[in-house]
Design an enzyme around this catalytic site. Structure first.
Site, short mmCIF file in Angstrom:
data_model
loop_
_atom_site.label_atom_id
_atom_site.label_comp_id
_atom_site.label_asym_id
_atom_site.label_seq_id
_atom_site.Cartn_x
_atom_site.Cartn_y
_atom_site.Cartn_z
N LEU A 20 0.88 -1.16 0.00
CA LEU A 20 0.00 0.00 0.00
C LEU A 20 0.92 1.21 0.00
O LEU A 20 1.82 1.30 0.83
CB LEU A 20 -0.91 -0.02 1.23
CG LEU A 20 -2.09 0.95 1.27
CD1 LEU A 20 -3.02 0.76 0.08
CD2 LEU A 20 -2.87 0.77 2.57
N ASP A 21 0.71 2.12 -0.94
CA ASP A 21 1.62 3.24 -1.11
C ASP A 21 1.82 4.05 0.17
O ASP A 21 0.92 4.12 1.02
CB ASP A 21 1.11 4.19 -2.21
CG ASP A 21 1.18 3.56 -3.59
OD1 ASP A 21 2.02 2.67 -3.79
OD2 ASP A 21 0.39 3.97 -4.46
N TYR A 22 2.96 4.67 0.27
CA TYR A 22 3.32 5.52 1.41
C TYR A 22 2.24 6.56 1.70
O TYR A 22 1.91 6.83 2.85
CB TYR A 22 4.65 6.21 1.06
CG TYR A 22 5.25 7.12 2.11
CD1 TYR A 22 5.67 6.62 3.34
CD2 TYR A 22 5.42 8.48 1.83
CE1 TYR A 22 6.24 7.46 4.29
CE2 TYR A 22 6.00 9.32 2.78
CZ TYR A 22 6.40 8.81 4.00
OH TYR A 22 6.97 9.64 4.93
N SER A 72 -0.96 6.36 0.85
CA SER A 72 -2.30 5.78 0.92
C SER A 72 -2.52 5.21 2.31
O SER A 72 -1.57 4.96 3.05
CB SER A 72 -2.46 4.67 -0.14
OG SER A 72 -2.31 5.20 -1.44
#
Length: 197
Positions: free
Chosen positions: A41-43, A45
């Site tokens: 999960l993106d930084y 997000s």
């Protein structure tokens, strides 16, 4: 049996346990030796991140060929209209090729925890929310999909992966569940060699 951790990853936390640059990581919230993140999960997000102590289960969740549905609540700049929903549902063209059809619907602003720092707001540009479910795992895919239909993402929260959902977990909170460990696929035996007559 295998164990799975359902973690609500806060904004600006890496989906890993170490970072050479000193950014917040999973280690700031979890003491989970032997567990690995099943996907990323993106930084920037937020929301559901799964970790497991079982390698086969990790692959089953994270490998794109299994096409597990992942659901996101997305705050976007602009108004989500029927044309944008139809385009997302059909699949949109990205630089790395067309996406698979998604499940998309406009939604009312959800009752979420406040984000720190808060999402920037512009008085002259409205924002709205949509629920988007995808079966792929390309880099920053949801953000690129919403941008492709003219709706830049402001906030992105993953709420569900397959049958696992965020539930009542607040940012930085987690729960542990026991799950059946996947069995190894049966190997097909090669056909017997025919003897020469």
């Amino acid at each position: 049996m295998a164990k799975i951790i359902l973690f609500n990853k806060p904004f600006r936390v890496l989906s890993q346990f170490t970072d050479a640059e000193g950014r917040d990581t999973l280690a700031d919230y979890l003491d989970a030796p032997g567990f690995r993140a099943a996907g990323r999960l993106d930084y920037d997000s937020e929301g559901l991140l799964l970790l497991t102590d079982n390698g086969r289960l990790q692959q089953q969740i994270a490998n794109p060929r299994h096409k597990q549905w992942k659901t996101y609540w997305v705050q976007v700049e602009g108004n989500v209209d029927a044309a944008a929903i139809a385009a997302l549902a059909k699949g949109v063209e990205l630089k790395d090729g067309p996406t698979l059809p998604a499940r998309a619907r406009r939604m009312d602003p959800p009752a979420l925890w406040p984000r720190t720092p808060p999402v920037r707001s512009r008085k002259t540009v409205p924002d709205s929310w949509l629920e988007l479910s995808i079966r792929e795992g390309r880099n920053r895919q949801v953000r690129r999909m919403t941008a492709a239909v003219g709706l830049p993402t402001l906030r992105l929260v993953r709420t569900r992966i397959a049958d696992w959902h965020l539930g009542e977990l607040g940012p930085g909170q987690y729960r542990i569940e026991d799950v059946a460990a996947p069995t190894a696929p049966r190997r097909r035996r090669p056909p017997p060699k025919r003897r020469k007559q």
